[in-house]
Write an enzyme that holds these catalytic residues in place. Structure first.
Site, short mmCIF file in Angstrom:
data_model
loop_
_atom_site.label_atom_id
_atom_site.label_comp_id
_atom_site.label_asym_id
_atom_site.label_seq_id
_atom_site.Cartn_x
_atom_site.Cartn_y
_atom_site.Cartn_z
N ASP A 94 -32.60 -29.76 -56.73
CA ASP A 94 -31.94 -28.46 -56.66
C ASP A 94 -31.17 -28.40 -55.34
O ASP A 94 -31.74 -28.19 -54.27
CB ASP A 94 -32.97 -27.33 -56.74
CG ASP A 94 -32.30 -25.95 -56.76
OD1 ASP A 94 -31.10 -25.87 -56.40
OD2 ASP A 94 -32.96 -24.97 -57.09
N LYS B 142 -23.92 -21.81 -54.88
CA LYS B 142 -23.59 -21.29 -53.55
C LYS B 142 -22.27 -21.83 -53.00
O LYS B 142 -21.20 -21.37 -53.38
CB LYS B 142 -24.74 -21.56 -52.59
CG LYS B 142 -25.99 -20.73 -52.91
CD LYS B 142 -26.99 -20.78 -51.79
CE LYS B 142 -28.29 -20.08 -52.11
NZ LYS B 142 -28.23 -18.62 -52.00
N PHE C 240 -37.71 -22.09 -54.17
CA PHE C 240 -36.91 -21.02 -54.77
C PHE C 240 -35.89 -21.68 -55.70
O PHE C 240 -35.16 -22.57 -55.27
CB PHE C 240 -36.19 -20.19 -53.70
CG PHE C 240 -35.56 -18.95 -54.27
CD1 PHE C 240 -36.28 -17.76 -54.37
CD2 PHE C 240 -34.27 -18.97 -54.76
CE1 PHE C 240 -35.71 -16.62 -54.93
CE2 PHE C 240 -33.70 -17.83 -55.33
CZ PHE C 240 -34.42 -16.65 -55.41
C1 LIG Z 1 -32.44 -23.76 -53.90
C2 LIG Z 1 -31.96 -22.60 -54.71
N1 LIG Z 1 -31.94 -22.69 -56.05
C3 LIG Z 1 -31.49 -21.67 -56.83
C4 LIG Z 1 -31.05 -20.49 -56.25
C5 LIG Z 1 -30.57 -19.38 -57.14
O1 LIG Z 1 -29.20 -19.24 -57.05
P1 LIG Z 1 -28.49 -17.88 -57.57
O2 LIG Z 1 -28.96 -16.79 -56.66
O3 LIG Z 1 -27.03 -18.16 -57.49
O4 LIG Z 1 -28.96 -17.67 -58.97
C6 LIG Z 1 -31.06 -20.35 -54.86
C7 LIG Z 1 -30.64 -19.10 -54.21
O5 LIG Z 1 -30.97 -18.79 -53.10
C8 LIG Z 1 -31.53 -21.44 -54.07
O6 LIG Z 1 -31.57 -21.36 -52.72
#
Ligand SMILES: Cc1ncc(COP(=O)(O)O)c(C=O)c1O
Length: 403
Positions: free
Chosen positions: A228, A257, A143
């Site tokens: 990420d 986050k 994700f």
């Molecule tokens: C690993 C990872 N990358 C990117 C995101 C996307 O973040 P946002 O919801 O702040 O756009 C998330 C959200 O859950 C995530 O867990």
């Protein structure tokens, strides 16, 4: 007893009715309207109290409304809220310096944005500028956010497929599979993007050496390695950054986050070598690096260090895994196992239908908990959750899993 003020009294039916008329119905909600939070506890508009094992989706790493965070935001809000990138701003200066000090020496440069997906977009653009290539490789189940650029590398088909026509192709390989990564990363690939622990995908922890292997593969092909860390960063896994467990330094790191502890702020970090490939105008943002957001992130980083919360994530996470593992051993017919690192832990249940009922039933028990990837009950509480709040909540969730 948590010291809540009692603001926002309203019946849930009234909230639901009003929202139904105007909200774009793209997300499913539980019948709870949260109005106040303190530490690991939250209160709803009807006066019900809960232990928050979701930490606002892994965001409130230092707990809801930590006094240091509230103070930092309020002070900065009363001083200066917005500057644009045309001007220097001091909270941003503090933050980029702090990030450079707290992360490996090679990660010297950063750029602040507003959400995780934006950080991922920035990372992808950076990889394109640095390599002149347009290919990306990511992992099944990953994700990375919902914007079109982030959807390009998302490994979950359900999020990507509805927008397939709008998205450039990329390659998705199985997670924790170095042979597949090696076969996919060639001279057309700008970057391999990977979560050090897959969060949304069901809390998958790769084998030791996976990120090290990816580092070698990327180096051999002249591609960048993007970690990420939006879910795994900020101490969640028991190290400030998840990649530290494998002793590697990625070329680009995304953060979000927990960075703002509840205030929207995200960013991406990189090395001198990669930073040297961009030129003025390659990227920009109106709100990114906003002084209030940066003041929030500075406060979170201060609290993480002062209260030793990264270490706590490691030690409390180990106890939590032990507790869940004994449940899985006692109930092999219910639970397949436990996966996790630090305070990002998943209990893998066998029955997806039953697992899906847990979040709603937990509400009645005064616990907020989430199920991801169909049947993985994910525990990712604030890193400073008091044990006398954690264990009763965990016991209630386990009783629901068993009942
Ligand atoms: C690993 C990872 N990358 C990117 C995101 C996307 O973040 P946002 O919801 O702040 O756009 C998330 C959200 O859950 C995530 O867990």
């Amino acid at each position: 007893m948590t010291d809540f003020s009692g603001v926002g009294a309203m019946k849930i039916e009234a909230v639901e009715g009003r929202e139904a008329a105007h909200f774009l119905p793209v997300v499913k909600r539980l019948p709870v309207a949260l109005v106040e939070g303190r530490g690991s506890r939250v209160r709803d508009a009807e006066g019900g109290e809960y232990t928050d094992l979701t930490a606002g989706w892994g965001v409130t790493c230092i707990g809801h409304c930590h006094p240091a965070l509230v103070e930092a935001i309020s002070t900065q809000a009363g001083r200066l809220m917005q500057t644009t990138n045309l001007f220097y701003n001091l909270p941003q200066l503090d933050l980029i310096e702090r990030l450079a000090v707290l992360t490996p020496d090679a990660l010297t440069r950063s750029f602040l944005v507003n959400s995780g997906a934006e950080a991922v977009e920035g990372a992808l653009k950076l990889a394109h500028r640095a390599t002149g290539r347009a290919g990306f490789v990511s992992t099944e189940g990953s994700f990375h956010g919902r914007t079109l650029g982030a959807l390009r590398v998302i490994g979950q088909a359900k999020h990507r497929e509805p927008y397939e026509q709008l998205i450039l192709p990329s390659t998705v390989v199985p997670y924790d599979d170095l042979d597949a990564a090696r076969a996919a990363v060639d001279s057309r690939v700008a970057a391999f993007i990977v979560e050090p622990v897959q969060g949304e995908g069901g809390v998958h922890v790769p084998r030791d050496g996976y990120l090290r292997g990816l580092r070698e593969i990327c180096d051999a092909a002249g591609a960048l390695l993007i970690a990420d860390e939006i879910q795994t960063g900020m101490g969640r896994t028991g190290r400030l950054m998840g990649f530290e467990h494998d002793g590697v330094v990625p070329d680009v790191v995304t953060l979000g986050k927990g960075l703002g502890g509840g205030f929207p702020v995200a960013g991406f970090l990189t090395t001198e070598a990669v930073a040297a490939t961009v030129k003025l105008g390659d990227h920009g943002t109106t709100y990114g690096g906003n002084p209030v957001a940066c003041a929030a992130a500075n406060a979170v980083l201060r609290v993480l260090t002062e209260e030793k919360l990264v270490e706590r994530a490691a030690s409390l996470g180990a106890k939590l895994m032990e507790r869940l593992r004994s449940f899985a051993t006692e109930h092999p017919e219910l639970a397949e196992g436990v996966r996790g690192r630090g305070l990002l832990v998943g209990l893998v249940l066998r029955d997806a239908e039953k697992a899906g009922t847990i979040p709603l039933r937990a509400v009645d028990e005064g616990v907020l908990v989430n199920v991801t990837a169909g049947r993985v009950v994910r525990f990712f509480p604030p890193l400073n959750i008091p044990e006398d709040d954690l264990w009763p909540a965990v016991d209630k969730v386990l009783a629901l899993a068993a009942g």
